[in-house]
Design a protein around this motif. Structure first.
Motif, PDB file in Angstrom:
ATOM      1  N   LEU A 332     -12.055  -5.895 -23.721  1.00 14.87           N
ATOM      2  CA  LEU A 332     -12.352  -4.840 -22.025  1.00 14.87           C
ATOM      3  C   LEU A 332     -13.476  -6.183 -21.369  1.00 14.87           C
ATOM      4  N   ARG A 333     -13.431  -7.614 -22.529  1.00 17.52           N
ATOM      5  CA  ARG A 333     -14.651  -7.894 -21.610  1.00 17.52           C
ATOM      6  C   ARG A 333     -13.559  -8.647 -21.103  1.00 17.52           C
ATOM      7  N   GLY A 334     -12.329  -9.036 -21.132  1.00 15.58           N
ATOM      8  CA  GLY A 334     -11.411  -9.758 -20.113  1.00 15.58           C
ATOM      9  C   GLY A 334     -11.185  -8.724 -19.060  1.00 15.58           C
ATOM     10  N   ALA A 335     -10.757  -6.835 -19.229  1.00 19.12           N
ATOM     11  CA  ALA A 335     -10.830  -6.889 -18.115  1.00 19.12           C
ATOM     12  C   ALA A 335     -12.040  -6.371 -17.183  1.00 19.12           C
ATOM     13  N   SER A 336     -13.038  -6.387 -17.977  1.00 19.14           N
ATOM     14  CA  SER A 336     -14.130  -6.434 -16.619  1.00 19.14           C
ATOM     15  C   SER A 336     -14.278  -7.564 -16.072  1.00 19.14           C
ATOM     16  N   ALA A 337     -13.651  -9.190 -16.362  1.00 21.31           N
ATOM     17  CA  ALA A 337     -13.855 -10.389 -15.726  1.00 21.31           C
ATOM     18  C   ALA A 337     -13.315  -9.924 -14.540  1.00 21.31           C
ATOM     19  N   ALA A 338     -11.865  -9.200 -14.798  1.00 17.68           N
ATOM     20  CA  ALA A 338     -11.072  -8.798 -13.971  1.00 17.68           C
ATOM     21  C   ALA A 338     -11.629  -8.086 -13.092  1.00 17.68           C
ATOM     22  N   VAL A 339     -11.956  -7.169 -13.249  1.00 16.95           N
ATOM     23  CA  VAL A 339     -12.566  -6.820 -12.039  1.00 16.95           C
ATOM     24  C   VAL A 339     -13.787  -6.989 -10.946  1.00 16.95           C
ATOM     25  N   VAL A 340     -14.172  -8.553 -11.435  1.00 18.57           N
ATOM     26  CA  VAL A 340     -14.864  -9.233 -10.450  1.00 18.57           C
ATOM     27  C   VAL A 340     -14.335  -9.537 -10.029  1.00 18.57           C
ATOM     28  N   GLY A 341     -12.565  -9.989 -10.355  1.00 17.66           N
ATOM     29  CA  GLY A 341     -11.664 -11.238  -9.605  1.00 17.66           C
ATOM     30  C   GLY A 341     -10.992 -10.060  -8.502  1.00 17.66           C
ATOM     31  N   ILE A 342     -11.120  -8.793  -8.496  1.00 18.81           N
ATOM     32  CA  ILE A 342     -10.158  -7.798  -7.693  1.00 18.81           C
ATOM     33  C   ILE A 342     -11.267  -7.282  -6.699  1.00 18.81           C
ATOM     34  N   LEU A 343     -12.514  -7.568  -7.032  1.00 21.18           N
ATOM     35  CA  LEU A 343     -13.346  -7.133  -6.343  1.00 21.18           C
ATOM     36  C   LEU A 343     -13.806  -8.169  -5.053  1.00 21.18           C
ATOM     37  N   ALA A 344     -13.482  -9.662  -5.912  1.00 19.21           N
ATOM     38  CA  ALA A 344     -13.827 -10.782  -5.002  1.00 19.21           C
ATOM     39  C   ALA A 344     -12.830 -11.089  -4.335  1.00 19.21           C
ATOM     40  N   ALA A 345     -11.126 -10.616  -4.090  1.00 17.13           N
ATOM     41  CA  ALA A 345      -9.893 -10.279  -3.548  1.00 17.13           C
ATOM     42  C   ALA A 345     -10.224  -9.752  -2.356  1.00 17.13           C
ATOM     43  N   ALA A 346     -10.729  -8.069  -3.037  1.00 15.88           N
ATOM     44  CA  ALA A 346     -10.395  -7.337  -1.913  1.00 15.88           C
ATOM     45  C   ALA A 346     -11.476  -7.613  -0.254  1.00 15.88           C
ATOM     46  N   LEU A 347     -13.107  -8.410  -1.253  1.00 15.47           N
ATOM     47  CA  LEU A 347     -13.998  -8.870  -0.607  1.00 15.47           C
ATOM     48  C   LEU A 347     -13.317  -9.723   0.948  1.00 15.47           C
ATOM     49  N   TYR A 348     -12.182 -10.474   0.713  1.00 13.62           N
ATOM     50  CA  TYR A 348     -11.278 -11.123   1.897  1.00 13.62           C
ATOM     51  C   TYR A 348     -10.561 -10.044   2.101  1.00 13.62           C
ATOM     52  N   ASP A 349      -9.727  -9.706   1.500  1.00 10.99           N
ATOM     53  CA  ASP A 349      -8.544  -8.579   1.896  1.00 10.99           C
ATOM     54  C   ASP A 349      -8.687  -7.237   1.306  1.00 10.99           C
ATOM     55  N   PRO A 350      -9.056  -5.858   1.984  1.00 12.31           N
ATOM     56  CA  PRO A 350      -9.676  -6.048   3.528  1.00 12.31           C
ATOM     57  C   PRO A 350     -10.573  -5.806   3.949  1.00 12.31           C
ATOM     58  N   VAL A 351     -11.501  -6.788   3.464  1.00 10.58           N
ATOM     59  CA  VAL A 351     -12.777  -5.939   4.189  1.00 10.58           C
ATOM     60  C   VAL A 351     -13.126  -7.596   4.640  1.00 10.58           C
ATOM     61  N   PHE A 352     -13.478  -8.662   4.616  1.00  7.92           N
ATOM     62  CA  PHE A 352     -13.767  -9.390   5.574  1.00  7.92           C
ATOM     63  C   PHE A 352     -13.093  -9.970   6.461  1.00  7.92           C
ATOM     64  N   VAL A 353     -11.291  -9.813   6.553  1.00 10.23           N
ATOM     65  CA  VAL A 353     -10.729 -10.210   6.959  1.00 10.23           C
ATOM     66  C   VAL A 353     -10.366  -9.088   8.492  1.00 10.23           C
ATOM     67  N   SER A 354     -10.832  -7.434   8.281  1.00 11.27           N
ATOM     68  CA  SER A 354     -10.721  -6.675   8.865  1.00 11.27           C
ATOM     69  C   SER A 354     -12.718  -5.808   9.575  1.00 11.27           C
ATOM     70  N   GLY A 355     -12.771  -7.362   8.601  1.00  8.00           N
ATOM     71  CA  GLY A 355     -14.650  -6.921   9.852  1.00  8.00           C
ATOM     72  C   GLY A 355     -15.384  -7.975   9.945  1.00  8.00           C
ATOM     73  N   VAL A 356     -14.608  -9.509  10.019  1.00  5.90           N
ATOM     74  CA  VAL A 356     -15.690 -10.434  10.648  1.00  5.90           C
ATOM     75  C   VAL A 356     -14.771 -10.579  10.944  1.00  5.90           C
ATOM     76  N   VAL A 357     -14.591 -10.556  12.639  1.00  2.65           N
ATOM     77  CA  VAL A 357     -13.225 -11.302  13.719  1.00  2.65           C
ATOM     78  C   VAL A 357     -13.714 -12.304  14.365  1.00  2.65           C
ATOM     79  N   ASP A 358     -15.237 -13.009  14.294  1.00  2.00           N
ATOM     80  CA  ASP A 358     -15.279 -13.573  15.609  1.00  2.00           C
ATOM     81  C   ASP A 358     -17.070 -14.460  14.633  1.00  2.00           C
ATOM     82  N   GLY A 359     -17.491 -14.957  15.438  1.00  2.00           N
ATOM     83  CA  GLY A 359     -18.847 -15.564  15.263  1.00  2.00           C
ATOM     84  C   GLY A 359     -19.983 -15.069  15.064  1.00  2.00           C
TER      85      GLY A 359
END
Length: 396
Positions: A332-359
């Motif tokens: 579960l410590r390994g799975a919990s660390a993986a959850v952080v990675g999944i959140l980081a990936a989601a931060l990039y796509d779709p959250v960041f790429v759909s929300g941040v489109v310009d300066g």
């Protein structure tokens, strides 16, 4: 975490979350963490990540399942139902109202509002990644697991990649994360017996098999509507946008809802707080099959959420047994660390790429992030700031 809260307390907390949690399931997990873990301290980051990992493994609306489980841990079965109703009701009411022709958003104003809410989601998820990483990846081994999980989730986009990332993280934890708490320490003690778990799993199977048979034998439109949405809720991992193809196949391809109505409702759902699964209420209200209107919306909402909750309650007592194994802490410590990675990936796509489109949108995202992290501003105020900033950017 002890069941020390009241049903009214749970309802109040999740009603606020239901009114202010914009941005989809990943963003919802950030809102939940800020409210439940950081502000109210109902449980810690380790247990929260454990719960998120469990819900990510299961089909259904992940953020709603997490909320349901949090309510159960705090105030029992009644607390679970209170959390679900409070979190779901605001967007469900709005989406069913939209089926009656309420044009809630449109033009420059509406587009700017939606864009601003997407930017708020960027800040919320970034805050969740930042906070959970400090707690759940404190050493090189778990940081490495999080990075690998993020790479998997980015390269294999979708629910399949997320599940694979957690599996890889859990297996890596068995190898790299042996040092730590004793077996069973800090486990989540769900108030569910094994008998209740088996009953829920049996009910899930019975409804999956029986609903289409009953619909065919009786010709009932209401049962057909229930079956279409129940099957969609039972077969989707991760929830949120992942359910859209299944809903399209269930109501558009069958001719129950017109394609333009489906697209318009989906666009409106992006601006709603709470779970995207409430899109089902809109579709059920418009459907040519079933009772239609409010009754059709309620049937669709119950059907799409029910399988995920039956499955979650069904596995809860067995999750406890797994958690008590000698090797479970490392897994579960390994799975919990993986959850952080999944959140980081989601931060990039779709959250960041759909929300941040310009300066301008990037600057607004930074402002919202600073308000959350440095100024400790409550999320609902940040939502208002982001929404107003999005409207301003649209006109500028």
């Amino acid at each position: 975490m002890s069941r020390s809260g009241s049903v009214a307390e749970v309802f109040g907390v999740f009603a606020k979350l239901g009114l202010t949690s914009f941005g989809g399931p990943i963003a919802h997990l950030g809102y939940f963490r800020d409210e439940i873990v950081t502000r109210r301290r109902w449980l810690d980051d380790e247990r929260y990540a454990d719960l998120v990992a469990l819900c990510q493994f299961l089909p259904g609306p992940a953020s709603s399942q997490v909320g349901f489980a949090l309510g159960m841990l705090r105030a029992g079965v009644a607390g679970a139902l209170a959390a679900f109703v409070a979190f779901t009701l605001p967007s469900a009411v709005l989406m069913i109202a939209a089926a009656y022709g309420a044009g809630l958003l449109g033009g420059t104003l509406g587009g700017g509002l939606v864009d601003g809410l997407k930017i708020v989601a960027v800040a919320i998820v970034a805050q969740a990644v930042w906070g959970m990483a400090k707690t759940l990846t404190p050493d090189r081994q778990r940081a490495a697991i999080a990075v690998v999980a993020a790479v998997i989730a980015v390269l294999l986009y979708g629910a399949g990649g997320q599940v694979l990332a957690i599996v890889v993280g859990a297996l890596a934890g068995l190898w790299l994360c042996r040092a730590g708490s004793e077996p069973g320490a800090g486990m989540l003690r769900f108030p569910v017996s094994r008998t209740a778990g088996w009953v829920c799993l049996a009910a899930l199977v019975a409804l999956l098999i029986g609903s289409p048979i009953v619909a065919a034998l009786t010709g009932s439109g209401a049962v057909s509507l229930f079956d279409a949405f129940f099957r969609a809720g039972a077969l989707v991992f991760g929830g949120g946008h992942v359910v859209l193809p299944l809903l399209d196949a269930g109501v558009v391809s069958t001719g129950w809802v017109a394609p333009d109505q489906f697209v318009a409702g989906y666009g409106l759902a992006q601006a709603m707080p709470g779970p995207l699964f409430t899109f089902a209420g809109y579709l059920g209200a418009l459907s040519d099959v079933g009772p239609g209107g409010v009754a059709g919306g309620v049937v669709a909402l119950v059907a799409i959420f029910l399988p995920g909750f039956l499955l979650l309650v069904g596995v809860m007592p067995f999750w406890n047994a797994l958690r008590a194994r000698a090797w479970a802490g490392a897994l579960l410590r390994g799975a919990s660390a993986a959850v952080v990675g999944i959140l980081a990936a989601a931060l990039y796509d779709p959250v960041f790429v759909s929300g941040v489109v310009d300066g301008g949108s990037f600057a607004l995202a930074l402002v919202c992030f600073a308000l959350l992290v440095s100024w400790r501003v409550v999320p609902w105020i940040v939502v208002l700031v982001g929404a107003a900033g999005g409207v301003l950017l649209a006109y500028v």
